[in-house]
Motif scaffolding. Structure first.
Motif, PDB file in Angstrom:
ATOM      1  N   THR A   1       0.852  -1.185   0.000  1.00 23.01           N
ATOM      2  CA  THR A   1       0.000   0.000   0.000  1.00 23.01           C
ATOM      3  C   THR A   1       0.884   1.229   0.000  1.00 23.01           C
ATOM      4  O   THR A   1       1.842   1.306   0.776  1.00 23.01           O
ATOM      5  CB  THR A   1      -0.897   0.057   1.257  1.00 23.01           C
ATOM      6  OG1 THR A   1      -0.100  -0.303   2.377  1.00 23.01           O
ATOM      7  CG2 THR A   1      -2.098  -0.834   1.164  1.00 23.01           C
TER       8      THR A   1
ATOM      9  N   ASP B   1      -2.584   5.511   3.029  1.00 23.01           N
ATOM     10  CA  ASP B   1      -3.690   5.103   3.914  1.00 23.01           C
ATOM     11  C   ASP B   1      -5.010   5.494   3.263  1.00 23.01           C
ATOM     12  O   ASP B   1      -5.007   6.278   2.305  1.00 23.01           O
ATOM     13  CB  ASP B   1      -3.543   5.837   5.275  1.00 23.01           C
ATOM     14  CG  ASP B   1      -4.351   5.170   6.383  1.00 23.01           C
ATOM     15  OD1 ASP B   1      -5.035   4.160   6.109  1.00 23.01           O
ATOM     16  OD2 ASP B   1      -4.273   5.668   7.535  1.00 23.01           O
ATOM     17  N   THR B   2      -6.109   4.898   3.741  1.00 21.34           N
ATOM     18  CA  THR B   2      -7.426   5.359   3.266  1.00 21.34           C
ATOM     19  C   THR B   2      -7.744   6.674   3.958  1.00 21.34           C
ATOM     20  O   THR B   2      -7.080   7.041   4.943  1.00 21.34           O
ATOM     21  CB  THR B   2      -8.525   4.345   3.603  1.00 21.34           C
ATOM     22  OG1 THR B   2      -8.559   4.213   5.022  1.00 21.34           O
ATOM     23  CG2 THR B   2      -8.287   3.003   2.949  1.00 21.34           C
TER      24      THR B   2
ATOM     25  N   ALA C   1      -6.035  -0.276   6.744  1.00 25.02           N
ATOM     26  CA  ALA C   1      -4.905  -1.178   7.040  1.00 25.02           C
ATOM     27  C   ALA C   1      -3.790  -0.987   6.017  1.00 25.02           C
ATOM     28  O   ALA C   1      -4.024  -0.406   4.965  1.00 25.02           O
ATOM     29  CB  ALA C   1      -5.391  -2.612   7.004  1.00 25.02           C
ATOM     30  N   ALA C   2      -2.596  -1.496   6.351  1.00 19.97           N
ATOM     31  CA  ALA C   2      -1.462  -1.470   5.413  1.00 19.97           C
ATOM     32  C   ALA C   2      -1.253  -2.884   4.910  1.00 19.97           C
ATOM     33  O   ALA C   2      -1.551  -3.869   5.608  1.00 19.97           O
ATOM     34  CB  ALA C   2      -0.215  -0.970   6.123  1.00 19.97           C
TER      35      ALA C   2
ATOM     36  N   GLU D   1     -11.058  -4.885   6.821  1.00 15.71           N
ATOM     37  CA  GLU D   1     -10.485  -3.626   7.321  1.00 15.71           C
ATOM     38  C   GLU D   1     -11.366  -2.965   8.391  1.00 15.71           C
ATOM     39  O   GLU D   1     -10.893  -2.551   9.436  1.00 15.71           O
ATOM     40  CB  GLU D   1     -10.312  -2.676   6.132  1.00 15.71           C
ATOM     41  CG  GLU D   1      -9.024  -1.887   6.208  1.00 15.71           C
ATOM     42  CD  GLU D   1      -8.795  -1.064   4.945  1.00 15.71           C
ATOM     43  OE1 GLU D   1      -9.644  -1.104   4.031  1.00 15.71           O
ATOM     44  OE2 GLU D   1      -7.757  -0.384   4.890  1.00 15.71           O
TER      45      GLU D   1
ATOM     46  N   TYR E   1      -3.407  -3.606  10.628  1.00 15.71           N
ATOM     47  CA  TYR E   1      -4.171  -2.401  10.980  1.00 15.71           C
ATOM     48  C   TYR E   1      -3.553  -1.862  12.249  1.00 15.71           C
ATOM     49  O   TYR E   1      -3.271  -2.644  13.168  1.00 15.71           O
ATOM     50  CB  TYR E   1      -5.645  -2.714  11.210  1.00 15.71           C
ATOM     51  CG  TYR E   1      -6.403  -1.476  11.668  1.00 15.71           C
ATOM     52  CD1 TYR E   1      -6.985  -0.607  10.710  1.00 15.71           C
ATOM     53  CD2 TYR E   1      -6.508  -1.133  13.031  1.00 15.71           C
ATOM     54  CE1 TYR E   1      -7.645   0.534  11.146  1.00 15.71           C
ATOM     55  CE2 TYR E   1      -7.156   0.023  13.435  1.00 15.71           C
ATOM     56  CZ  TYR E   1      -7.732   0.856  12.494  1.00 15.71           C
ATOM     57  OH  TYR E   1      -8.354   2.004  12.912  1.00 15.71           O
TER      58      TYR E   1
ATOM     59  N   TYR F   1      -2.669   1.540   9.610  1.00 14.84           N
ATOM     60  CA  TYR F   1      -1.751   1.739   8.493  1.00 14.84           C
ATOM     61  C   TYR F   1      -0.441   2.345   8.974  1.00 14.84           C
ATOM     62  O   TYR F   1      -0.403   3.148   9.896  1.00 14.84           O
ATOM     63  CB  TYR F   1      -2.400   2.675   7.456  1.00 14.84           C
ATOM     64  CG  TYR F   1      -1.448   3.082   6.351  1.00 14.84           C
ATOM     65  CD1 TYR F   1      -1.293   2.258   5.202  1.00 14.84           C
ATOM     66  CD2 TYR F   1      -0.692   4.253   6.448  1.00 14.84           C
ATOM     67  CE1 TYR F   1      -0.390   2.624   4.216  1.00 14.84           C
ATOM     68  CE2 TYR F   1       0.208   4.615   5.452  1.00 14.84           C
ATOM     69  CZ  TYR F   1       0.348   3.787   4.342  1.00 14.84           C
ATOM     70  OH  TYR F   1       1.254   4.151   3.379  1.00 14.84           O
TER      71      TYR F   1
ATOM     72  N   ASP G   1       3.840   3.090   6.924  1.00 13.85           N
ATOM     73  CA  ASP G   1       4.600   2.992   5.683  1.00 13.85           C
ATOM     74  C   ASP G   1       5.391   1.701   5.711  1.00 13.85           C
ATOM     75  O   ASP G   1       6.489   1.613   6.265  1.00 13.85           O
ATOM     76  CB  ASP G   1       5.543   4.201   5.562  1.00 13.85           C
ATOM     77  CG  ASP G   1       6.241   4.228   4.214  1.00 13.85           C
ATOM     78  OD1 ASP G   1       6.038   3.254   3.429  1.00 13.85           O
ATOM     79  OD2 ASP G   1       6.997   5.194   3.963  1.00 13.85           O
TER      80      ASP G   1
END
Ligand code: ADP
Length: 861
Positions: free
Chosen positions: A120, A123-124, A129-130, A154, A182, A184, A186
């Motif tokens: 990912t 994030d949303t 979650a990542a 998620e 979860y 998110y 990097d």
């Protein structure tokens, strides 16, 4: 000092005696009682203390255990809740993997990295979650579909995370290294590109090998790389039938749990701590940190955490501490318990409870001293009171002892003062102050004694006065008697002298007339013979009276010389021949005439003959017709013995006692024998004057034997001594003086030696073979000097002297001690006792004579 009764071992002063009695009867028992009570008090105190401590210890243990149990069950419930959620999450994941997915829009924020990982990028908008699909396996459409299926969860993940504050993150890891997590972050930056997820503990701890039962399991605690402190993960496998698709996990931070835990108020100033399955300390208060000498771990280098399975610093591990091995064993073996430990020298009580599945343990630690603080305080107070009471006792006791000492002192003074007063009275009475006053005494018995003492003094005074008067009278009488005796002697002496002159004429003319015999007729011749015989008898009587009075007055001198006794005997025999013929008595001699060896004797030749004439003439006179008189001379051990024996009328035992006394004539029936009754008295005196002895053995009707003993003279060492001595002027002065010297000696050899020596000076010796017989001699006659042997059988020399000095008159006689004891202290003792001289054996004659001369000279002055 030596004889001071206060200092001798057994004698006590009155004060000391009373004090000793008090000490034994009162003070010692009191000390024992008080000591006993104190012992009892402190023993009870100790007993009570140990009982209370045991009880308190048990109570504290129980309370701590209950508390830890209670708290542990609370935490357990929270953790169980998380485990339940993990189980739920696992089922949801398994469901999601099975369902078809149509909407792939969720994949829009994913892309491939240059290393081939699918991840990912952002994030949303609402926070999701990542995803990180490592490039370990190639990622194709099928794999992308799997991502889309999981991402459908998620919302659920978000919901679970938000509703449970313990949860920090939720994730699903697959066998082909997909990680959906979860909340998110990097992921590309954080994860290594070709990460093989099944190699990590949060995966394999739940796989077929490690978790065949497919349970929800807890991992070991670890430090959060993001700085959330200690964390733990609860993980559970997700199977599609028997194929392990992956492992879900929920990360739990224990900060929330520990926060509560650490704020928990624990009695006795204790604290709580949390340890992991392997003993790692997960939570600890500040006091706890100090107590265990640790700083809590909070941060850790992130990469270290990812590359190493678990992070366990050794010093934070309770079980790895050597000193805690006992505690470690107990904790490992029992889910719940308590025990005492020694923590860096301090005693601690530890109670623990298990948190269940997770394997963690909640510990409560309390300083043991705090539990007992109250008991200690109470004990100290009791001890303090005890000591105070003790001090009070000691003070009271000291006061009591002072009181007793004073009492003893007053009592002793009350008795001692009157006693001293009485002592003084007794002393004054002793000094002749017979009239004394009764002192003022308060003790009845003592007053009685004092009164008796005063009365006794008065009586003593009276008696003494009477005695003094008696003594005066006695002295006067003695004086008079002595004077009368002297007058008698003088009278006898002058009378005899006066009588001799006319008698001389009578005898002279009688002899002249008899020379012209032929001119006289028968009757005239008979008359003149009668006159001559009577005159001779009268002359003999006068001579004997004269001799006796001279001896008694001390004027008789003897001229000592050495001569042969046989010559003297011979002369006496020829003189006695007419008398023996007249009385029809035969005279026999034994060893007195024919023996060729001379029997030398040291005596006065004239007086010896006089003695023999007296004895032989008596033997003839008091005999019977055809009787016999035997004269025998013999020498026995330096003594010359002359025996005159007859077989005449004999003398009764009774008469034997008086024959040597002057003017005693015995009654021999009707027979009248001429005599004066002085002969034997003079004989005895003469023999003794010459240093000899005379005794009588007789049996009435059988005969008598008179035994005279003189010192035999032997030529030898003594004659040389005589030569030396005679040169000395002092001894010249001693010579031929009528001294009466008494020698008390039980050894005949010593006695003879001295006797012999004194004979050379012409001094006779009065001999006593024992101290007892010496007193008998002193009864009868006066003595000028005493020579005293110390080691006498019976009463010894010292005892003799002690007795002698009791007598006021005889105590003036000088005494020369002659003893074999020649040691310094013998001599010292001898002189201390009061002997005038103390001479040691063998006797130096020069020394003896010199001493004698000194003492006798004083007497003469
Ligand atoms: P006398 O001049 O009377 O002999 P002595 O003094 O010599 O005086 O003796 C005293 C008395 O002792 C005598 O009168 C006599 O009775 C008695 N006596 C002395 N010698 C003998 C003897 N050998 N036998 C018996 N009696 C004796």
């Amino acid at each position: 000092m030596k004889n001071d009764p206060k200092h001798s071992g057994k004698v006590l002063t009155l004060y000391r005696w009373i004090w000793e009695s008090y000490r034994k009867a009162v003070i010692l028992p009191m000390i024992l009682i008080v000591f006993g009570f104190s012992m009892f008090y402190f023993f009870t105190l100790q007993w009570n203390r140990s009982e209370t401590i045991d009880y308190l210890f048990e109570e504290a243990n129980r309370e701590l255990k209950l508390m830890s149990e209670d708290k542990a069950s609370m935490i357990k419930n929270q953790l169980d809740g998380v485990a339940y959620e993990a189980d739920l999450f696992r089922y949801m994941t398994a469901e999601a993997l099975l369902e078809e997915v149509n909407d792939l829009s969720v994949l829009e924020r994913l892309q491939y990295s240059t290393e081939g990982a699918y991840y990912t990028t952002e994030d949303t908008q609402t926070g999701g979650a990542a995803v990180f699909y490592s490039g370990y396996f190639p990622i194709r459409e099928e794999e992308q579909l799997k991502v889309a299926k999981i991402l459908r969860l998620e919302k659920n993940m978000e919901l679970m995370s938000e509703t449970n504050p313990l949860i920090t993150s939720l994730y699903f890891n697959t066998f082909d290294s997909l990680n959906v997590i979860y909340p998110y972050f990097d992921v590309l930056e954080q994860y290594p590109a070709k990460m093989n997820i099944p190699e990590y503990n949060f995966y394999y701890e739940a796989d077929e090998t490690n978790n065949p039962e497919r349970n929800v399991v807890w991992t070991d605690a670890y430090l959060d790389p993001a700085g959330h402190g200690w964390m733990a993960s609860v993980i559970a496998p997700v199977y599609r039938e028997d194929f392990l698709e992956g492992v879900i996990g929920i990360d739990v931070t224990i900060r929330t749990i520990t926060q509560d835990l650490l704020n928990l108020p624990i009695p006795w100033e204790g604290y709580a701590m949390l340890i992991g399955k392997d003993g790692t300390i997960l939570a600890l208060t500040e006091e706890g940190e100090k107590d265990w000498q640790l700083d809590e771990l909070k941060e850790v280098n992130y990469s270290e955490a990812v590359y190493e399975d678990t992070y366990k610093p050794e010093e934070f591990n309770l079980f790895s501490k050597e000193t805690m091995s006992g505690l470690a064993t107990s904790i490992k073996q029992e889910d719940q318990g308590s025990r005492s430990i020694d923590l860096y020298g301090e005693s601690r009580v530890v109670a623990w409870s298990s948190l269940g599945e997770i394997g963690w343990k909640l510990l409560m630690v309390v300083p043991e001293d705090n539990i007992y603080a109250n008991v200690k305080e109470m004990n100290n107070r009791i001890l303090y009171v005890g000591i105070l009471v003790g001090i009070l006792f000691v003070a009271l006791f000291a006061g009591f002892i002072v009181f007793i000492a004073r009492r003893a002192s007053t009592m002793s003074r009350k008795i001692a003062l009157p006693l001293e007063e009485m002592d003084k009275i007794a002393k004054r009475i002793g000094e002749g102050e017979y009239l004394q006053k009764v002192p003022d005494i308060q003790v009845y018995e003592l007053k009685e004694t004092a009164t008796n003492l005063v009365d006794m003094g008065e009586t003593l005074g009276r008696t003494n006065q009477e005695l003094l008067e008696l003594e005066k009278t006695a002295l006067l009488a003695k004086d008079e008697a002595e004077k009368a005796n002297e007058a008698k002697s003088e009278f006898l002496s002058s009378m005899s002298h006066e009588l001799r002159t006319p008698l001389n004429a009578v005898l002279g003319y009688a002899q002249v007339l008899l020379m012209e015999e032929d001119k006289l007729d028968e009757s005239q011749r008979n008359c003149i013979t009668e006159i001559y015989q009577a005159g001779k008898h009268l002359l003999a009587l006068i001579n004997q009276v004269l001799d006796l009075s001279r001896i008694e007055a001390g004027y008789m001198n003897v001229n000592m010389e050495i001569f042969d006794i046989r010559e003297a005997v011979h002369e006496v025999l020829s003189l006695m021949e007419p008398l023996s013929k007249q009385n029809d008595v035969r005279i026999e001699t034994v060893n007195a005439q024919d023996d060729l060896t001379p029997s030398l004797v040291f005596a006065d030749r004239m007086r010896t003959k006089q003695v023999l004439i007296n004895l032989v003439s008596n033997g003839i006179k008091y005999n019977r017709s055809n009787g016999r008189v035997k004269i025998a001379c013999r020498e026995i051990e330096e003594r010359l013995i002359i025996e005159v024996e007859d077989n005449g009328v004999g003398i009764t035992k009774e008469d034997q006692k008086v024959v040597f006394k002057p003017f005693h004539r015995l009654d021999h029936g009707k027979q009248t024998i001429e005599g004066t009754g002085i002969g034997l008295a003079v004989t005895k005196q003469l023999v003794e004057l010459m240093g000899g002895t005379i005794r009588l053995e007789s049996e009435f009707g059988v005969g008598s034997r008179f035994i005279v003993e003189f010192m035999a003279y032997k030529e030898g060492a003594d004659s040389l001594k005589l030569h030396v001595l005679s040169k000395n002027h002092d001894f010249e002065l001693l010579k031929n003086q009528p001294y009466r010297i008494l020698y008390i000696e039980d050894n005949p050899t010593n006695m003879n030696m001295i006797e012999n020596a004194l004979m050379l000076l012409g001094i006779g010796l009065i001999k006593a073979a024992s101290a007892e017989s010496a007193f008998e001699i002193l009864e009868d006659q006066e003595v000028d000097l005493i020579l005293l042997d110390i080691n006498l059988s019976g009463m010894n020399g010292y005892e003799f002297y002690q007795k002698l000095i009791q007598d006021p008159v005889r105590s003036r006689i000088p005494v020369i001690a002659i003893s074999a004891g020649a040691m310094e202290n013998d001599i010292h003792r001898g002189l201390e006792v009061g002997f005038h001289r103390y001479l040691t054996k063998p006797i130096d004659l020069e020394e003896l004579f010199s001493a004698m001369y000194e003492l006798l000279k004083q007497k003469n002055v």
